[in-house]
Design an enzyme around this catalytic site. Structure first.
Site, PDB file in Angstrom:
ATOM      1  N   ILE A 181      39.404  30.175  36.367  1.00 34.55           N
ATOM      2  CA  ILE A 181      40.081  31.065  37.318  1.00 34.55           C
ATOM      3  C   ILE A 181      39.593  32.499  37.249  1.00 34.55           C
ATOM      4  CG2 ILE A 181      42.166  29.654  37.427  1.00 34.55           C
ATOM      5  CD1 ILE A 181      43.461  31.648  35.439  1.00 34.55           C
ATOM      6  N   LYS A 182      38.494  32.739  36.556  1.00 30.82           N
ATOM      7  CA  LYS A 182      37.982  34.099  36.484  1.00 30.82           C
ATOM      8  C   LYS A 182      37.210  34.450  37.764  1.00 30.82           C
ATOM      9  CE  LYS A 182      39.561  35.096  32.393  1.00 30.82           C
ATOM     10  NZ  LYS A 182      39.979  33.792  31.849  1.00 30.82           N
TER      11      LYS A 182
END
Length: 361
Positions: A181-182
């Site tokens: 999710i970066k």
């Protein structure tokens, strides 16, 4: 529901053929795709060079070891972060010494960091929380005055800059995360930056059991045990494909973040996180401060937008109970904190809806 974080993959029509070439090629493990990803990532983000890892946590583990942190040492750190920042300190046999944060930013307060340094302190570990760079001039000065290492955890802050310089270039070591999710993902992965080029060879060996790549296995000699932290060619190819478009995605985070800074500062009862004068955030998630964070979550929930505090201060976990201390700045920041989405998946209309919902009160 418009999420706070979201997985971003390269276009299917370019990613899948490229992955097919790797999957049905000669080498799945660490090889040319990884080395090409290391070269291009460093060039694109203004870094002196990187080593690619299977995770940001693995990169942080080797960063601590490369800075000489070991059993009995202390690392001055922040509780306002994802848990791996501090569990990795325990992993090397050291202990975290929590310094307080600035209640207006959520980042470590330089005065509290300097006050926390003691005879067993071996390093300062700073986190550019939510994509907002810490005061790196101050942190570098503190580390130099005390003769200890500065380590940057840049997991939230790909593309951020400080003083016109890329983050990750101020510390003796720095790490980036490519977790799902970066800003950018390789499904999972990480990168290590080392200021001293003479340490790169040993770090490269630590990520692969202590073995030196390129030396025949029948003659290679392990002098220090390492780990299985290498990036695969599959992840390396995803990373290469991501690099083609990540600049546009980060630009969208920054565009939304700056627009929120301007619009939300005008709404009574709300305050954007303060941005340091030399800081250029990359706004992984947007940090909003208010005296009623639950009301902000409720109002945005009514229009289908997620909002939350996202993280739990690490010192509240039982494993860190022996290291708890009074952190009044963090308590204030966390009570007032609410994160809202500002990434590439947020449209201009979404942004306007968020501002409108918050302005109506």
């Amino acid at each position: 529901m418009l999420p706070i974080v979201k997985v971003r993959m390269p276009p299917r029509d370019t990613l899948m053929p490229a992955l097919g070439d790797v999957l049905y090629g000669a080498m799945l493990a660490e090889g040319e795709q990884v080395y090409e990803f290391e070269r291009r990532f460093a060039e694109q983000f203004g870094l002196p060079g990187i080593l690619a890892f299977s995770s940001g946590t693995g990169a942080l583990h080797v960063a601590l070891l490369s800075c000489g942190v070991g059993p009995g040492d202390e690392v001055v750190s922040t509780s306002m972060t994802a848990e791996p920042t501090n569990t990795t300190i325990l992993q090397v046999g050291a202990t975290p010494r929590f310094a307080d944060v600035d209640p207006a930013t959520g980042n470590l307060d330089p005065a509290s960091v300097e006050a926390a340094i003691g005879p067993r302190t071996r390093a300062i570990l700073v986190v550019h929380y939510a994509g907002y760079p810490v005061d790196l001039h101050a942190m570098r000065g503190i580390a130099d005055r005390h003769g200890i290492a500065l380590i940057e955890d840049c997991a939230h802050a790909l593309g951020a800059r400080y003083g016109g310089q890329a983050i990750g270039t101020f510390g003796d070591a720095a790490i980036f995360s490519f977790q799902a999710i970066k800003h950018m993902t390789t499904v999972d992965g990480g990168a290590l930056v080392l200021r001293d080029p003479s340490k790169v060879r040993d770090a490269r060996k630590l990520r692969w059991f202590g073995l030196e790549k390129g030396v025949p296995r029948t003659v290679v000699d392990i002098t220090e045990g390492g780990f299985k932290y290498n990036m695969t060619n599959v992840a390396g190819m995803i990373g290469l494909q991501q690099l083609d478009t990540i600049g546009d995605a980060i630009a969208k985070h920054i565009e939304h973040g700056r627009a929120f800074d301007a619009a939300l500062a005008r709404i009574p009862g709300l305050a954007p996180a303060r941005i340091e004068p030399d800081s250029e955030p990359s706004y992984w998630i947007y940090t909003l401060l208010t005296d009623d964070s639950a009301d902000v979550e409720r109002r945005l929930g009514e229009i289908g937008v997620a909002a939350s505090k996202l993280h739990r201060p690490n010192h509240l976990h039982s494993v860190f109970a022996p290291y708890r201390r009074d952190l009044p700045g963090l308590e204030t920041f966390y009570r007032r904190l609410v994160h809202i989405p500002c990434g590439w998946w947020v449209s201009d209309d979404d942004r306007a809806r968020i501002v409108d919902a918050l302005a109506r009160g």
